[in-house]
Design a protein around this motif. Structure first.
Motif, PDB file in Angstrom:
ATOM      1  N   VAL A 129      33.115 -10.170  23.451  1.00 36.40           N
ATOM      2  CA  VAL A 129      33.689  -9.946  22.122  1.00 36.40           C
ATOM      3  C   VAL A 129      34.899 -10.851  21.936  1.00 36.40           C
ATOM      4  O   VAL A 129      35.708 -11.020  22.855  1.00 36.40           O
ATOM      5  CB  VAL A 129      34.102  -8.474  21.933  1.00 36.40           C
ATOM      6  CG1 VAL A 129      34.694  -8.257  20.541  1.00 36.40           C
ATOM      7  CG2 VAL A 129      32.908  -7.544  22.162  1.00 36.40           C
ATOM      8  N   MET A 130      35.005 -11.425  20.750  1.00 35.73           N
ATOM      9  CA  MET A 130      36.143 -12.267  20.411  1.00 35.73           C
ATOM     10  C   MET A 130      36.979 -11.595  19.333  1.00 35.73           C
ATOM     11  O   MET A 130      36.439 -11.153  18.315  1.00 35.73           O
ATOM     12  CB  MET A 130      35.668 -13.631  19.903  1.00 35.73           C
ATOM     13  CG  MET A 130      36.785 -14.640  19.734  1.00 35.73           C
ATOM     14  SD  MET A 130      36.200 -16.169  18.941  1.00 35.73           S
ATOM     15  CE  MET A 130      36.319 -15.712  17.226  1.00 35.73           C
TER      16      MET A 130
ATOM     17  N   VAL B 160      35.814  -9.663  16.064  1.00 38.41           N
ATOM     18  CA  VAL B 160      36.643  -8.604  15.495  1.00 38.41           C
ATOM     19  C   VAL B 160      37.848  -9.262  14.841  1.00 38.41           C
ATOM     20  O   VAL B 160      38.528 -10.080  15.471  1.00 38.41           O
ATOM     21  CB  VAL B 160      37.109  -7.607  16.582  1.00 38.41           C
ATOM     22  CG1 VAL B 160      38.072  -6.571  15.998  1.00 38.41           C
ATOM     23  CG2 VAL B 160      35.908  -6.928  17.223  1.00 38.41           C
ATOM     24  N   MET B 161      38.128  -8.937  13.593  1.00 35.01           N
ATOM     25  CA  MET B 161      39.255  -9.552  12.904  1.00 35.01           C
ATOM     26  C   MET B 161      39.682  -8.705  11.715  1.00 35.01           C
ATOM     27  O   MET B 161      38.928  -7.854  11.235  1.00 35.01           O
ATOM     28  CB  MET B 161      38.906 -10.968  12.433  1.00 35.01           C
ATOM     29  CG  MET B 161      37.768 -11.045  11.433  1.00 35.01           C
ATOM     30  SD  MET B 161      37.346 -12.746  10.960  1.00 35.01           S
ATOM     31  CE  MET B 161      38.799 -13.203  10.016  1.00 35.01           C
ATOM     32  N   GLY B 162      40.904  -8.937  11.255  1.00 31.49           N
ATOM     33  CA  GLY B 162      41.386  -8.273  10.060  1.00 31.49           C
ATOM     34  C   GLY B 162      40.783  -8.895   8.818  1.00 31.49           C
ATOM     35  O   GLY B 162      40.402 -10.069   8.817  1.00 31.49           O
ATOM     36  N   ALA B 163      40.703  -8.110   7.751  1.00 33.09           N
ATOM     37  CA  ALA B 163      40.101  -8.584   6.509  1.00 33.09           C
ATOM     38  C   ALA B 163      41.148  -8.768   5.434  1.00 33.09           C
ATOM     39  O   ALA B 163      41.971  -7.885   5.208  1.00 33.09           O
ATOM     40  CB  ALA B 163      39.047  -7.585   6.019  1.00 33.09           C
ATOM     41  N   TYR B 164      41.112  -9.912   4.768  1.00 34.79           N
ATOM     42  CA  TYR B 164      41.933 -10.184   3.597  1.00 34.79           C
ATOM     43  C   TYR B 164      43.417 -10.015   3.872  1.00 34.79           C
ATOM     44  O   TYR B 164      44.058  -9.063   3.426  1.00 34.79           O
ATOM     45  CB  TYR B 164      41.526  -9.286   2.420  1.00 34.79           C
ATOM     46  CG  TYR B 164      40.118  -9.532   1.938  1.00 34.79           C
ATOM     47  CD1 TYR B 164      39.811 -10.621   1.124  1.00 34.79           C
ATOM     48  CD2 TYR B 164      39.085  -8.683   2.324  1.00 34.79           C
ATOM     49  CE1 TYR B 164      38.518 -10.840   0.689  1.00 34.79           C
ATOM     50  CE2 TYR B 164      37.783  -8.900   1.892  1.00 34.79           C
ATOM     51  CZ  TYR B 164      37.512  -9.980   1.076  1.00 34.79           C
ATOM     52  OH  TYR B 164      36.231 -10.199   0.655  1.00 34.79           O
TER      53      TYR B 164
ATOM     54  N   ILE C 168      26.934 -14.202  13.962  1.00 39.03           N
ATOM     55  CA  ILE C 168      26.935 -12.973  14.771  1.00 39.03           C
ATOM     56  C   ILE C 168      27.669 -11.896  13.974  1.00 39.03           C
ATOM     57  O   ILE C 168      28.392 -12.201  13.019  1.00 39.03           O
ATOM     58  CB  ILE C 168      27.592 -13.199  16.144  1.00 39.03           C
ATOM     59  CG1 ILE C 168      29.050 -13.689  15.962  1.00 39.03           C
ATOM     60  CG2 ILE C 168      26.770 -14.162  16.985  1.00 39.03           C
ATOM     61  CD1 ILE C 168      29.790 -13.848  17.283  1.00 39.03           C
ATOM     62  N   PRO C 169      27.503 -10.620  14.342  1.00 33.92           N
ATOM     63  CA  PRO C 169      28.180  -9.554  13.605  1.00 33.92           C
ATOM     64  C   PRO C 169      29.707  -9.707  13.650  1.00 33.92           C
ATOM     65  O   PRO C 169      30.273 -10.146  14.637  1.00 33.92           O
ATOM     66  CB  PRO C 169      27.740  -8.287  14.347  1.00 33.92           C
ATOM     67  CG  PRO C 169      26.420  -8.644  14.951  1.00 33.92           C
ATOM     68  CD  PRO C 169      26.554 -10.082  15.342  1.00 33.92           C
ATOM     69  N   VAL C 170      30.326  -9.338  12.532  1.00 33.36           N
ATOM     70  CA  VAL C 170      31.785  -9.378  12.404  1.00 33.36           C
ATOM     71  C   VAL C 170      32.272  -7.983  12.040  1.00 33.36           C
ATOM     72  O   VAL C 170      31.856  -7.420  11.034  1.00 33.36           O
ATOM     73  CB  VAL C 170      32.229 -10.378  11.327  1.00 33.36           C
ATOM     74  CG1 VAL C 170      33.755 -10.407  11.228  1.00 33.36           C
ATOM     75  CG2 VAL C 170      31.695 -11.772  11.628  1.00 33.36           C
ATOM     76  N   LEU C 171      33.137  -7.423  12.877  1.00 34.69           N
ATOM     77  CA  LEU C 171      33.726  -6.122  12.571  1.00 34.69           C
ATOM     78  C   LEU C 171      35.088  -6.359  11.949  1.00 34.69           C
ATOM     79  O   LEU C 171      35.951  -6.996  12.549  1.00 34.69           O
ATOM     80  CB  LEU C 171      33.843  -5.263  13.825  1.00 34.69           C
ATOM     81  CG  LEU C 171      34.174  -3.781  13.585  1.00 34.69           C
ATOM     82  CD1 LEU C 171      33.576  -2.912  14.679  1.00 34.69           C
ATOM     83  CD2 LEU C 171      35.675  -3.523  13.472  1.00 34.69           C
ATOM     84  N   MET C 172      35.264  -5.847  10.734  1.00 32.72           N
ATOM     85  CA  MET C 172      36.497  -6.076   9.985  1.00 32.72           C
ATOM     86  C   MET C 172      37.133  -4.756   9.565  1.00 32.72           C
ATOM     87  O   MET C 172      36.451  -3.748   9.361  1.00 32.72           O
ATOM     88  CB  MET C 172      36.207  -6.899   8.719  1.00 32.72           C
ATOM     89  CG  MET C 172      35.900  -8.348   8.986  1.00 32.72           C
ATOM     90  SD  MET C 172      35.761  -9.279   7.443  1.00 32.72           S
ATOM     91  CE  MET C 172      35.919 -10.945   8.072  1.00 32.72           C
ATOM     92  N   ALA C 173      38.446  -4.800   9.414  1.00 36.31           N
ATOM     93  CA  ALA C 173      39.195  -3.664   8.865  1.00 36.31           C
ATOM     94  C   ALA C 173      40.377  -4.227   8.101  1.00 36.31           C
ATOM     95  O   ALA C 173      40.827  -5.341   8.343  1.00 36.31           O
ATOM     96  CB  ALA C 173      39.656  -2.715   9.973  1.00 36.31           C
TER      97      ALA C 173
END
Length: 279
Positions: free
Chosen positions: A158-159, A246-250, A273-278
């Motif tokens: 995971v990055m 994995v990264m922050g959104a906006y 690849i899938p991106v998990l954002m919050a």
């Protein structure tokens, strides 16, 4: 912490198979319940039609949207019935301008929302407000999955795109159930500031936080050698053969991102690849 309640929104019959493949795999891996909202979208702008035509156009578009919702739900239910997971589905019709209300009202009662990429060729105009409604109005992390990617509910590499923002930290917290099971998590810092409290140890505090949660962490400090931050992140994800980002959104306002572009928008469009954002 685990994912007990998963949620997905389907607005395009062509995207049902790919999105539900990821959602079902996640539900199986976490023994979670999956709720699916199947929406037919009325994309008409009745205010632009001449007097007397609006009612006719509205009836036609509502009928078409109902047919789309029924087709999406029928396809989704056939997949869910064969999956062996706990699930529920719901269908309905929403106007494009009112999508956020329907999505956020349900997203806020879930741990993770699983959605298709909102940008790219063949993507409908409704996918962007659906994603934003989950992140902003629903205050729920979103796992955005690309077409053609095989589900990996337990990513091993995971990055994390780390820029010390609260959005990035919220994404890290939301991803903890996945990060704990990974073989290695790379905290990627691009051009860390030369001044500031963390200049001598970029990524150190978040790595310490993750290590205390039994996550194996490595820190990668990179230079911005490409025009966009997202380009550097995507290239590095390919170099390390990452399974998830994995990264922050906006980090900027959504209006500024929409007009000028930004790491969030380019990542959601280009990632393979899938991106998990919050947020």
């Amino acid at each position: 912490m685990t994912y007990n309640c998963l949620f997905s929104v389907l607005t395009d019959e062509a995207l049902v198979d790919g999105v539900l493949a990821h959602a079902v795999a996640a539900a199986q891996a976490h023994d979670a319940h999956l709720d699916v909202l199947c929406l037919g979208v009325d994309r008409s702008q009745t205010g632009y039609y001449y007097a007397g035509a609006s009612a006719i156009v509205l009836q036609e578009t509502i009928t078409r949207a109902n047919e789309e919702a029924d087709a999406i739900e029928a396809k989704a239910r056939s997949i869910l019935k064969a999956s062996g997971i706990r699930w529920a589905s719901e269908s309905g019709v929403a106007q494009l301008a009112d999508l956020g209300r329907h999505v956020s009202a349900r997203a806020r009662f879930s741990d993770l929302v699983i959605l298709p990429q909102p940008y790219g060729e063949g993507r409908g105009a409704e996918l962007e407000p659906v994603t934003e409604a989950a992140l902003f109005e629903g205050h729920t992390p979103a796992l955005v999955v690309p077409d053609g990617d095989d589900p990996q509910p337990g990513p091993q590499r995971v990055m994390i795109g780390w820029n010390e923002s609260i959005e990035a930290l919220n994404a890290v917290r939301a991803a903890l159930p996945l990060l704990r099971g990974a073989d290695v998590v790379h905290v990627v810092v691009i051009d860390p500031p030369t001044h500031g409290p963390n200049r001598s140890d970029p990524g150190g505090l978040v790595s310490q936080y993750l290590a205390r949660h039994d996550v194996t962490v490595e820190i990668d400090v990179l230079s911005k050698t490409l025009p966009r931050i997202s380009d550097v992140l995507i290239r590095h994800a390919g170099d390390m053969d990452a399974d998830m980002i994995v990264m922050g959104a906006y980090g900027h306002s959504r209006f500024r991102e929409a007009i000028f572009g930004g790491a969030t928008r380019y990542m959601l469009e280009q990632a393979k690849i899938p991106v998990l954002m919050a947020h």
